[in-house]
Design an enzyme around this catalytic site. Structure first.
Site, PDB file in Angstrom:
ATOM      1  N   ASP A 102      -9.277   3.678  -2.192  1.00  0.00           N
ATOM      2  CA  ASP A 102      -9.618   4.002  -0.846  1.00  0.00           C
ATOM      3  C   ASP A 102     -10.742   5.036  -1.234  1.00  0.00           C
ATOM      4  OD1 ASP A 102      -7.818   3.229   0.456  1.00  0.00           O
ATOM      5  OD2 ASP A 102      -6.867   4.718   1.222  1.00  0.00           O
ATOM      6  N   ASP A 144       0.924  -1.385  -0.386  1.00  0.00           N
ATOM      7  CA  ASP A 144       0.384   0.082   0.411  1.00  0.00           C
ATOM      8  C   ASP A 144       1.002   1.290  -0.219  1.00  0.00           C
ATOM      9  OD1 ASP A 144      -2.180   1.450   0.075  1.00  0.00           O
ATOM     10  OD2 ASP A 144      -2.653   0.808   2.628  1.00  0.00           O
TER      11      ASP A 144
END
Length: 935
Positions: free
Chosen positions: A609, A534
Site C-alpha cells: 500500500d 492480499d
C-alpha cells in the site's frame, strides 16, 4: 465508504482512524527493538569474549557432516553444532540445543530438497581447534575452540567469520521458576538435567538454574495485547564478520535504499510480516514480506547469507568505514590506511534454531545459482501476466467492468487483466460474488474471453464467521482454523468483520483450499480468471501490530515460530488450486502481498500500500531490485500510488517507470478519484498509451528473461553491479537498473525534471538509445535532456533483442505476430541474443519440451539463427518481418540464406547519419535456421 454498512462498529472505528488525516503510517502501532523484549535483551549483549567453547573431544566427522558440542560456560547449557559442506560452494551451519526440553521449530517446506553434501576432510586438529578442507580453491573452515568461532578462508584471506564478535546467544528452553509449583516440574527438571549431562571425559557440570528473570521473558504486553509466552525465552543470535566488504544488500522487504545502511544508533532492520498502512520510505520497519537473505559484494567477491528462520527477526549492520567523512576517506586513501574495510552483521530471531547457509559465490551469478538450488527459481508466468494490469478498489459492478474494458479499446491502449477487489464478493465472503453487482460473472468473463483478456479476483485468507457461509462451515467442521492459546478457533477482525484464519501450515488445509478453486466449487469462475492473495501477513485489524497473536497455535507450533511463513503457504495453496483446476495443464498466476524465502516458486509480489508521492515512485526501484537479488523477480509497485491522488505528471512518470518493471499494474484506493489512463486529457492519455505500448512491444524480451529466471535463478531486473561487479561506481546505484544484461533503464522520477544523468557502464563498451539509436560510449555519466515523453532506455552494444512492433489490444492477440530484431553491434562488430517462444500459458514447455529456443548471432558480417534446443518440438506461424542493425556499415547487398539452400536478396535502407541498417521483410519463419549475409 460503501463497505461500512456491513461492518461492525469496531471495524468502522478502526478504518476511520486509519483512513483519516494524512493516511500516514502510525509508528505507534508497530514495535521498535526496545519494545520487543527479545530484541532488547539480545541487543544489550555487547561484542566481547564469547561464553561458548567447543568441546573438541565430542567431534564426530562422517562423510556428510561434522558434529560438535558447544558449551556455554556461564550456564553450562550445551548446544549441538552441525557443519555441512554443500554442493555448489556452500556451507551450512546448524546450531540447536543438544537435548532441548521440547523440540524447537525448524522451518519446513522452504528448501526444495535436502541439499546434497560433499565430503568434509580433516586437515589438522589440536587443543585449540580443527581445520577442515572445503575442497575447491584452497578453501578451509577453521573451528576455534575457546572461545568458539568459525572462519572460512581461501588461501590466506578470511572470507567470513562466525561469532568473531562473541554475539552467539542461544536462550535454552526451561521451566518457569517464578510462579507456583508445576505438578510436572520435578519430572521436567530431571529431563532438563539429563539433557545437559556432560559427555564422557568432560568435567562434571550442571545447568545453572538461577538465571535472572527479566521483564518480557515469560509474558509481554504491547499496548493492550498480552503475549503469554508459554515456552519462555527462546531467542537466538549470531554475528557474522565480512572482511573487505563495504556493501550489503537484500533482506527485503523494506522501503529503503538498495545498499543497506548501518544500524548503529538506530533500530535494526526488522523482518516480520505486517500490514503497514501507507508505509514510510527510508525506514528499517518491517513490511509485508520477509526474506532473510543478505548478499555481500566487493570488487573481489560476492557472497550470500541465508538465515533460515521464520520467526520475528532483527538484523543489525555495522561497518568500520561507516560515518567517515569524505575528507577522512581521502586521508585514508592518501596515507594508505591499514584498516581493511569490514561489515559486521548480526541476526536475532525470537525462536527456532540457528540454520544458516553461507553461499560463497564468488560471482553474483554463482550466488543466484546457489540460492536457487536451495529454495527454487521464479515460477515461469503466463506471458499475458507480463503485460499490463488494470485494477482499483473497486470496480463497481459488471457494467463498470464492461465500460472500463471498452474504454481501453476506444483509447487504443492495450491491457490484459482487469482486477476485482473485495467489493465484488457477497459481503466479503471469498469465493462468492455480490448477487446484485455481479449477478452473471460468467457472462462478464466471457466478454473478456472474446477480447482475449483475463480477470483477477481477490481471495483473502480471513474467513467471515457466518454459519450460512459454506467456506466457513467446512473449515470449522474440519478443524482447519488456527487456534488460540486455549485451543478454541482464533478469531480476529478483518474486512468481513469477525473472521477466522485457516491454518495454511496444515497440508490437509492447503489441499482443501486448493480444491475450492475447481470450477464446480468456485461458482462463476472460468479459465481466464486468476487470483490475488492480499492481507496474508496475516492482517488482523484488532491484533497486536495489526497481525495475529504470537501465542496462537498452528497445530503444535506457535505463530511466533512460523509467522513469516503464513503468506507463502497461502500463495502456495492458491497456486496449487489454479494448477489442479486445469488438470495440471495451465500455469497459474497468483499475486501475494506477504512472502518468505521460496515464495518465488508460486507467483508474483507487489510492494503493498504505497502512496501517490514522488518518493514512493523512486523507492519502487530499490524495493524490486532487492527482491530480485533474493530470488523474487516478479515484482512491481502500484502504478500511480495506492493512497492519495497523483498529479498528472507523477502518474505519467509512474506509468513510464512501471512499464519497465516486471509486474505492471495500476491500482488505487477506494477513496481516490478514478484514474483510468484516459481521464487526464488527450496529451497525458497519449503519453500513457506510448509507455504501455513500449511494454507490449518488448514482451518477447521480458518473456525470455523470465524463462531464464525460471531455469537459472538470475534476476530479471538487476542492479548494474551484477553485470559490472568490479565497477565500484555502480555499487550504490538504485535509480537505474538493467533488464537482463542488455537493457539499461533510467526512469525519470524527479518532479519537474528537465534532464537525468545516467551512468553507462563498461569501459570499451557502447550503448544505443533505443528511441533515437544514438550511440554512446560506456564508462561515462551521460546527461540526457528529458521531456514528458522521455523514458531513457539503452541497449548494450553486442546484444540482439526481439520485439513485436504490431501492438494490439492484448498480448494474446499478438501471439502469432511477426518479430523485429534489434541488433546492437559492439565495437568489434559482434552481437548475440536469443529468441524464446512457446504457447505462453501451459506447462508443455517443460513436460513435453514444446518450445522454440534460438541463438541469434552477428559475427563476420553475418546474422544467423541457430537452434539451442534440438530435442524440443514446437512450431510457430510467427516470422521475422524486420531487422534493425545499430552501429552498422552500408553493405553493397544483403543476402538471406535458408535451410533449403535458397538464397534471396533483401531490401535494405541505410541511415548514414546514425549508422543504422534496416532490413525489410526477410519473411523467414522465427523457428527455423537462417543466415543473413552483409556484403
Amino acid at each position: 465508504m460503501a463497505a461500512f454498512g456491513r461492518m461492525g462498529p469496531l471495524l468502522v472505528l478502526w478504518l476511520a482512524v486509519c483512513l483519516s488525516g494524512t493516511w500516514a503510517v502510525d509508528r505507534g502501532n508497530f514495535k521498535t527493538c526496545d519494545q520487543s523484549a527479545f530484541c532488547k535483551r539480545q541487543r544489550a549483549l555487547k561484542p566481547g569474549q564469547s561464553p561458548y567453547r567447543a568441546l573438541l573431544e565430542t567431534l564426530e566427522l562422517t562423510n556428510t557432516k561434522l558434529t560438535l558440542q558447544l558449551i556455554n560456560d556461564n550456564n553450562k547449557v550445551r548446544l549441538l553444532l552441525e557443519l555441512y559442506r554443500l554442493q555448489g560452494n556452500m556451507t551450512r551451519v546448524k546450531i540447536n540445543e543438544l537435548k532441548p526440553l521440547k523440540p524447537r521449530f525448524e522451518v519446513p517446506d522452504v528448501l526444495i530438497n535436502d541439499p546434497p553434501t560433499e565430503p568434509l576432510s580433516l586437515l589438522s586438529q589440536d587443543e585449540n581447534g580443527v581445520v577442515l578442507s572445503l575442497g575447491a580453491d584452497s578453501q578451509r573452515l577453521i573451528v576455534s575452540a575457546k572461545p568458539f568461532r568459525l572462519d572460512i578462508m581461501e588461501g590466506r584471506e578470511v572470507l567470513l567469520s562466525l561469532n568473531s564478535r562473541g554475539l552467539l546467544a542461544f536462550e535454552h528452553l526451561r521451566i518457569r521458576k517464578d510462579t507456583q509449583v508445576d505438578p510436572e516440574g520435578t519430572e521436567k527438571k530431571e529431563e532438563t538435567d539429563a539433557a545437559n549431562e556432560p559427555a564422557g571425559g568432560e568435567e562434571e557440570e550442571t545447568v545453572k538454574e538461577d538465571e535472572k528473570v527479566e521483564d518480557g521473558m515469560w509474558e509481554e504486553t504491547f499496548k493492550s495485547h498480552k503475549d503469554s509466552k508459554p515456552n519462555g525465552p527462546s531467542s537466538i543470535s549470531l554475528d557474522f564478520s565480512l572482511p573487505g566488504v563495504e556493501n550489503v544488500y537484500g533482506i527485503p522487504e523494506h522501503a529503503d535504499s538498495l545498499k543497506l545502511k548501518t544500524t548503529d544508533g538506530g533500530d535494526p532492520y526488522r523482518l516480520f510480516n505486517l500490514d503497514v498502512f501507507q508505509y514510510e520510505v527510508f525506514n528499517p520497519m518491517a513490511l509485508y514480506g520477509a526474506i532473510p537473505v543478505m548478499l555481500s559484494h566487493s570488487a573481489q567477491r560476492t557472497m550470500g547469507i541465508f538465515w533460515l528462520n521464520a520467526a520475528e527477526t532483527w538484523v543489525d549492520i555495522s561497518s568500520n568505514t561507516a560515518g567517515k567523512t569524505v575528507f577522512g576517506q581521502m586521508l585514508d586513501y592518501v596515507q594508505g590506511s591499514s584498516e581493511t574495510p569490514q561489515t559486521d552483521v548480526r541476526w536475532i530471531s525470537e525462536s527456532g534454531i540457528i540454520d544458516v547457509f553461507i553461499m560463497l559465490g564468488p560471482t553474483p551469478t554463482d550466488v543466484f545459482s546457489q540460492y536457487a538450488s536451495l529454495t527454487g527459481t521464479q515460477a515461469f508466468p503466463p506471458l499475458s501476466s507480463l503485460a499490463y494490469h488494470q485494477c482499483r478498489w473497486n470496480y463497481n459492478d459488471q457494467e463498470d467492468v464492461a465500460a472500463v474494458d471498452q474504454g481501453f479499446d476506444e483509447h487504443d491502449i492495450p491491457y490484459d487483466f482487469i482486477w476485482l477487489d473485495i467489493e465484488h464478493t457477497d459481503g466479503k465472503r471469498y469465493f462468492t460474488w455480490d448477487p446484485h453487482k455481479f449477478p452473471q460473472p460468467k457472462d462478464m468473463l466471457q466478454g473478456l474471453v472474446d477480447k482475449r483478456r483475463k480477470m483477477v479476483t481477490i481471495v483473502d485468507p480471513h474467513i467471515k464467521v457466518d454459519s450460512n457461509y459454506k467456506i466457513h462451515n467446512e473449515i470449522r467442521s474440519k478443524g482447519f482454523y488456527v487456534k488460540n492459546k486455549d485451543g478454541g478457533d482464533y478469531e480476529g477482525w478483518c474486512w468481513p468483520g469477525n473472521s477466522g484464519y485457516p491454518d495454511f501450515t496444515n497440508p490437509e488445509m492447503r489441499a482443501w483450499w486448493a480444491s475450492m478453486f475447481a470450477y464446480d466449487q468456485y461458482e462463476g469462475s472460468m479459465e481466464n480468471m486468476y487470483t490475488w492473495n492480499d492481507m496474508n501477513e496475516p492482517s488482523v485489524f484488532n491484533g497486536p501490530e495489526v497481525t495475529m497473536h504470537k501465542d496462537a497455535l498452528h497445530g503444535k507450533w506457535e505463530n511466533r515460530d512460523l509467522h513469516n511463513l503464513y503468506g507463502l503457504y497461502v500463495q502456495r495453496a492458491t497456486a496449487e488450486g489454479l494448477i489442479e483446476r486445469s488438470g495440471g495443464v495451465e500455469r497459474p498466476f497468483v499475486l501475494t502481498r506477504a512472502f518468505f524465502a521460496g515464495s518465488q516458486r508460486y507467483g508474483a509480489v507487489w510492494t503493498g500500500d504505497n502512496a501517490a508521492e514522488w518518493d514512493h515512485l523512486k523507492i519502487s526501484i530499490p524495493m524490486c531490485l532487492s527482491l530480485g537479488l533474493v530470488g523474487v523477480s516478479f515484482c512491481g509497485a502500484d502504478v500511480g500510488g495506492f493512497f492519495k491522488s497523483p498529479s498528472t505528471e507523477l502518474l505519467v512518470r509512474w506509468y513510464q517507470t512501471g512499464a519497465y518493471q516486471p509486474f505492471f499494474r495500476a491500482h488505487a484506493h477506494l477513496d481516490t478519484p478514478r484514474r483510468e489512463p484516459w481521464l487526464f486529457g488527450p496529451e497525458n492519455t497519449a503519453l500513457i498509451r506510448e509507455a504501455v505500448r513500449q511494454r507490449y512491444a518488448l514482451l518477447p524480451y521480458w518473456y525470455q528473461l523470465f524463462y531464464h529466471a525460471h531455469h537459472t535463478g538470475q534476476p530479471v531486473m538487476r542492479p548494474l553491479w551484477v553485470e559490472y561487479p568490479q565497477d565500484t561506481a555502480t555499487f550504490s546505484m538504485d535509480d537505474q537498473f538493467l533488464l537482463g544484461k542488455d537493457l539499461l533503464v533510467h526512469p525519470v522520477t524527479e518532479e519537474g525534471a528537465r534532464g537525468v544523468t545516467a551512468y553507462l557502464p563498461g569501459k570499451g563498451e557502447v550503448w544505443f538509445d533505443v528511441h533515437t539509436f544514438q550511440k554512446h560510449n560506456g564508462a561515462q555519466n551521460l546527461y540526457i535532456p528529458v521531456t514528458m515523453s522521455s523514458i531513457p532506455v539503452f541497449q548494450r552494444g553486442g546484444s540482439i533483442i526481439p520485439r513485436k512492433a504490431r501492438v494490439r489490444r492484448s498480448s494474446s492477440c499478438m501471439e502469432h505476430d511477426p518479430y523485429t530484431l534489434f541488433v546492437a553491434l559492439s565495437p568489434k562488430r559482434f552481437a548475440q541474443g536469443e529468441l524464446y517462444i512457446d504457447d505462453g500459458h501451459t506447462f508443455n514447455f517443460d513436460k513435453q519440451k514444446q518450445f522454440i529456443h534460438r541463438r541469434l548471432s552477428f559475427a563476420n558480417n553475418a546474422l544467423s539463427s541457430r537452434n539451442l534446443a534440438p530435442g524440443s518440438q514446437f512450431t510457430t506461424p510467427s516470422w521475422i518481418e524486420k531487422i534493425v542493425i545499430l552501429g552498422a556499415s552500408k553493405p553493397s547487398k544483403v543476402t538471406l540464406k535458408t535451410p533449403d539452400g535458397k538464397e534471396s536478396l533483401l531490401e535494405f535502407e541505410f541511415d548514414a547519419s546514425m549508422s543504422v541498417l534496416t532490413l525489410r521483410k526477410p519473411g523467414v519463419n522465427a523457428g527455423v535456421d537462417w543466415t543473413v549475409v552483409l556484403q
